[in-house]
Every structure is written in C-alpha cells, then in structure tokens.
Design an enzyme around this catalytic site. Structure first.
Site, short mmCIF file in Angstrom:
data_model
loop_
_atom_site.label_atom_id
_atom_site.label_comp_id
_atom_site.label_asym_id
_atom_site.label_seq_id
_atom_site.Cartn_x
_atom_site.Cartn_y
_atom_site.Cartn_z
N CYS A 199 0.82 -1.22 0.00
CA CYS A 199 0.00 0.00 0.00
C CYS A 199 0.84 1.27 0.00
CB CYS A 199 -0.98 -0.01 1.17
SG CYS A 199 -0.24 0.05 2.83
N HIS A 250 -2.52 1.28 6.85
CA HIS A 250 -2.89 1.22 5.44
C HIS A 250 -3.06 2.63 4.89
CE1 HIS A 250 -4.27 -0.73 1.83
NE2 HIS A 250 -5.37 -0.01 1.80
N HIS A 261 -5.83 1.65 -4.37
CA HIS A 261 -4.90 1.16 -3.35
C HIS A 261 -4.49 -0.28 -3.61
CE1 HIS A 261 -7.99 -1.07 -0.68
NE2 HIS A 261 -8.60 -0.73 -1.78
#
Length: 288
Positions: A199, A250, A261
């Site tokens: 990520c 994240h 993402h």
C-alpha cells in the site's frame, strides 16, 4: 559508511542475510529475477514475506553501506525516509547488487511506465529492463531518446516516451493515472516496483515519479504529509487507516470511485468503493 548505488533493476531489502527462503533465491541472486520470483509465489508464500522483506531499491538508487558480512551489505536508503533511521530506510541487500554511484549529470528523469528497456544506444540492444519509478540523471537528448548515467561509470538510453521529468508540476489526474497503470497487480509485502507493490509502496513510487520525497511506510507518510480534514479529501489526496491504539497500517489514493490502493496480501491493486471495514478504520487524510 560508504556511498553506493543499486546496479540491478530491482534489489529487495531484507531484515537480515538469513531472511531469504529457498523460494526467494531468484530475488537474492547476483542477477535477480524479481518478475519470476513474484510469479512463483502463491498467497501463503507471499504471507511468509512478513518479517523478511522490508522494501525494494531501484536501479541507480543511492545507498549508504554501514557494514558488510558474508556477501551482504547493511544499508540505509536515503531516498526512502523512515522513522527507523534519520538517514533513510535500513536493511540488508546482497553486496553483488551494489556498485559505484553514477557520474554526475543533470535533469533527473523517472521511468513513468510499468517497465522500460535501458538501451546501449538509441534504438539499440537492451541492457536491462527498468521498473516504474526508477530515477536517473540525464545528460543528452537526441531523436526521441535520452541518455542517462548508470552505476559504475556507464550510461544508457531510454525512449523519451517512457520518461517524465521529475521537475514537471503534476495534477490530480496524473497521480491517479500513474497509479492506475497497476490495476490488477498482485500485492507484494515490501514491494516498490512494477512486479509488486504494497500500500505505501504505491504511494512512494508514484511520489518518486513526481519528484516528491515521501516516506516509505504508511505511518510515516501519515505523520509527515500535511493532514487535512477527512471530509475535505478529494481525488489525488490520501486516506490513512488504523485501529484504536495502533499505528496507521494502510494508505491509498482518494479517487472518484472511492480509493485506489494495494489492499493486502492475496488481493490485487484496485480502484473502488471503501468497504465497511475501511470506513470504520479511516483515521486521517493528507495532501501532497
């Protein structure tokens, strides 16, 4: 400490020289095959990278070498800011992946497509296949090609069509377009290359193409980039996610669909609506 540069297209950074498993041999080889390595791993094998891999270095990326042991170098990567070390991201790489810094040149350019061949001469034979976000100093332009400085005093040529000047201003659409090139790419823990991204690796790689010095990890990105109210976030900004009492775990680009993402191991890079769990753990937003 001594200065060096990555002389292979992609060098994976490990937690220790003992971290690679037998299946990781292609990534740790003197001439690594990162594409083949990534293709060889199923979800369970990829989960086993947690605690083993940290990040990746791209061709000609500078490093500081702290020590050497049994064919491995302990390094910090100054282009990848980290709260772990004020000098850059720390870890271990095979010493065979490192060479001398490129000779001085000007006008840095970045590979802005997933992969691109580095050529011996304009239109000539390929020397290597370079990954997205590889940044090189250029010193000559001719007939649709740019000559770039490479490690160990060499040089090569890249087609202008695959490059972007890191000094060019960017807009929201370009950030998302660059990231969307990797839709469907399987998540890779520690990945910052075209062969696999995690990520924060997606954010870091896109930032590098845009000439921005962005931290490597999601929690450092959240702590470093200018925060904005979540309800003011717009496409091209960043969403950060965390659970109560835990650090941010994240990050993704805000998009018109919801979020662009690299989700998690076992999933692929996507651009779509936020799930209920994501909405429940959305804790921060930031803007470049």
């Amino acid at each position: 400490m001594k200065l060096a540069a990555t002389k292979v297209p992609v060098s994976t950074v490990w937690t220790s020289p003992d971290a690679p498993r037998d299946i990781d041999a292609p990534a740790a080889a003197a001439q690594p095959d990162v594409a083949g390595w990534a293709k060889s791993m199923d979800t369970e094998t990829r989960l086993g990278l947690h605690g083993r891999t940290l990040t990746q270095l791209l061709f000609a990326e500078p490093v500081l070498v702290r020590s050497e042991r049994d064919g491995w170098s302990e390094i910090v990567a100054p282009w990848q800011p980290s709260s772990q070390d004020e000098l850059g991201y720390p870890g271990w790489v095979p010493s065979s992946h490192l060479g001398e810094l490129p000779t001085s040149a000007t006008d840095p350019v970045a590979v802005a497509v997933p992969t691109a061949p580095l050529l011996a001469e304009p239109g000539g034979q390929p020397l290597a296949e370079l990954s997205f976000a590889t940044v090189l100093a250029s010193d000559e332009h001719t007939d649709g090609y740019t000559r770039v400085a490479t490690p160990d005093g060499g040089s090569g040529w890249l087609a202008d069509a695959v490059l972007r000047s890191v000094s060019e201003p960017s807009d929201v659409e370009e950030r998302l377009r660059l990231g969307r090139q990797f839709l469907g790419l399987e998540y890779l823990w520690g990945g910052t290359s075209a062969y696999g991204l995690d990520c924060s690796g997606l954010i870091h790689a896109v930032s590098r193409v845009l000439g921005l010095r962005t931290p490597r990890d999601a929690h450092d990105q959240a702590d470093t980039l200018p925060n904005i109210p979540i309800d003011e976030a717009r496409p091209g900004d960043l969403y950060f996610f965390g659970r109560p009492g835990k650090v941010v775990h994240h990050v993704g680009f805000v998009s018109t669909a919801g979020m662009l993402h690299a989700s998690e191991t076992g999933k692929r890079l996507e651009d779509g609506p936020l799930t209920d769990d994501r909405r429940a753990t959305l804790v921060r937003a930031a803007r470049f």
